[in-house]
Write an enzyme that holds these catalytic residues in place. Structure first.
Site, PDB file in Angstrom:
ATOM      1  N   ARG A 125       0.872  -1.184   0.000  1.00 24.95           N
ATOM      2  CA  ARG A 125       0.000   0.000   0.000  1.00 24.95           C
ATOM      3  C   ARG A 125       0.902   1.224   0.000  1.00 24.95           C
ATOM      4  O   ARG A 125       1.775   1.377   0.849  1.00 24.95           O
ATOM      5  CB  ARG A 125      -0.897  -0.008   1.245  1.00 24.95           C
ATOM      6  CG  ARG A 125      -1.793   1.237   1.404  1.00 24.95           C
ATOM      7  CD  ARG A 125      -2.800   1.327   0.259  1.00 24.95           C
ATOM      8  NE  ARG A 125      -3.846   2.290   0.534  1.00 24.95           N
ATOM      9  CZ  ARG A 125      -3.752   3.612   0.344  1.00 24.95           C
ATOM     10  NH1 ARG A 125      -2.613   4.131  -0.112  1.00 24.95           N
ATOM     11  NH2 ARG A 125      -4.777   4.397   0.609  1.00 24.95           N
TER      12      ARG A 125
ATOM     13  N   ARG B 251      -0.376  -5.281   5.166  1.00 22.59           N
ATOM     14  CA  ARG B 251       0.241  -4.804   3.929  1.00 22.59           C
ATOM     15  C   ARG B 251       1.522  -4.033   4.225  1.00 22.59           C
ATOM     16  O   ARG B 251       1.605  -3.310   5.216  1.00 22.59           O
ATOM     17  CB  ARG B 251      -0.730  -3.895   3.167  1.00 22.59           C
ATOM     18  CG  ARG B 251      -2.012  -4.568   2.759  1.00 22.59           C
ATOM     19  CD  ARG B 251      -2.977  -3.600   2.073  1.00 22.59           C
ATOM     20  NE  ARG B 251      -3.398  -2.513   2.959  1.00 22.59           N
ATOM     21  CZ  ARG B 251      -4.335  -1.612   2.633  1.00 22.59           C
ATOM     22  NH1 ARG B 251      -4.917  -1.658   1.440  1.00 22.59           N
ATOM     23  NH2 ARG B 251      -4.680  -0.667   3.494  1.00 22.59           N
TER      24      ARG B 251
ATOM     25  N   GLU C  63     -11.615   4.510  -5.119  1.00 24.17           N
ATOM     26  CA  GLU C  63     -11.822   3.061  -5.053  1.00 24.17           C
ATOM     27  C   GLU C  63     -12.393   2.515  -6.353  1.00 24.17           C
ATOM     28  O   GLU C  63     -13.120   3.210  -7.074  1.00 24.17           O
ATOM     29  CB  GLU C  63     -12.779   2.706  -3.908  1.00 24.17           C
ATOM     30  CG  GLU C  63     -12.284   3.095  -2.527  1.00 24.17           C
ATOM     31  CD  GLU C  63     -11.171   2.210  -2.045  1.00 24.17           C
ATOM     32  OE1 GLU C  63     -10.864   1.198  -2.704  1.00 24.17           O
ATOM     33  OE2 GLU C  63     -10.592   2.533  -0.992  1.00 24.17           O
TER      34      GLU C  63
END
Length: 228
Positions: free
Chosen positions: A94, A146, A102
């Site tokens: 990320r 992440r 999104e």
């Protein structure tokens, strides 16, 4: 008792005392022996003196102190999230400091946002199957496991503003209008530069800043065509 007799008596007493001391020493097994010295290797040292192993951040720092690791992008989840091959394993990365609109994730209940497809398509064009250099900040992973990273397209050398503009993909997303700034402490190394880049893109009506309404304020603005 004359003097000669006294001397003989004293000599006899001394002789008897010496003989008794000698017999006592023999009964005790002789004088104590010094303990043999050990080889003072690290294994024999007390724990407090043993060599301390410290875990260093990954990668090799440049002259400017920027530490990066190489990885290869293997797939793109959306504009700001990619999968990379890092040390022989698949890691989800990320990007720090940016937030792209999104795309649709029905299984997560996430609806598609304006310019989400464009941002993902742009990242696919720029990063798919490409070698990149990941720079980490204070916090290396988020709550989802992440990796959090600044994604460099080329190895950085100075970390100057010009180099960030030209080589860092996080910055390119902001400059080209594919993302907005999202600052999450403690990862704030480039926060001031990112705010500057977003301001430039917004004033120029680039990318998502050409949409109506304005993504940041909801005010009516330029149309999706991006005309200025």
């Amino acid at each position: 008792m004359n003097n000669l007799a006294r001397l003989r008596f004293a000599a006899l007493i001394i002789f008897l005392a010496f003989a008794l001391a000698l017999l006592a020493g023999c009964a005790g097994g002789g004088p104590p022996q010094a303990a043999p010295q050990k080889d003072r290797t690290a294994q024999d040292q007390p724990a407090a003196q043993a060599p301390v192993q410290t875990q260093q951040p990954p990668g090799t720092p440049t002259q400017a102190g920027i530490r990066t690791v190489q990885a290869t992008v293997i797939s793109v989840s959306d504009g700001d999230t990619v999968h990379v091959n890092f040390n022989g394993r698949d890691e989800r990365v990320r990007m720090i400091g940016v937030n792209c609109p999104e795309i649709s994730h029905p299984d997560l209940g996430i609806k598609e946002e304006p310019y989400g497809r464009e941002a993902k398509a742009h990242t696919e064009r720029q990063l798919s199957d490409r070698q990149v250099w990941l720079e980490f900040d204070v916090q290396e992973r988020d709550n989802y496991g992440r990796l959090l990273a600044y994604v460099w397209l080329e190895p950085p050398s100075s970390g100057s503003e010009d180099e960030v503009r030209a080589k860092m993909y996080n910055a390119r997303l902001l400059l080209d209008g594919y993302a907005q700034v999202m600052t999450v402490p403690p990862n704030v190394k480039y926060a001031n530069l990112f705010a500057k880049f977003q301001r430039e893109a917004r004033e120029a009506g680039k990318g998502l800043w050409g949409l109506s309404p304005d993504p940041a304020t909801g005010d009516a603005g330029k149309q999706a065509s991006g005309t200025q």
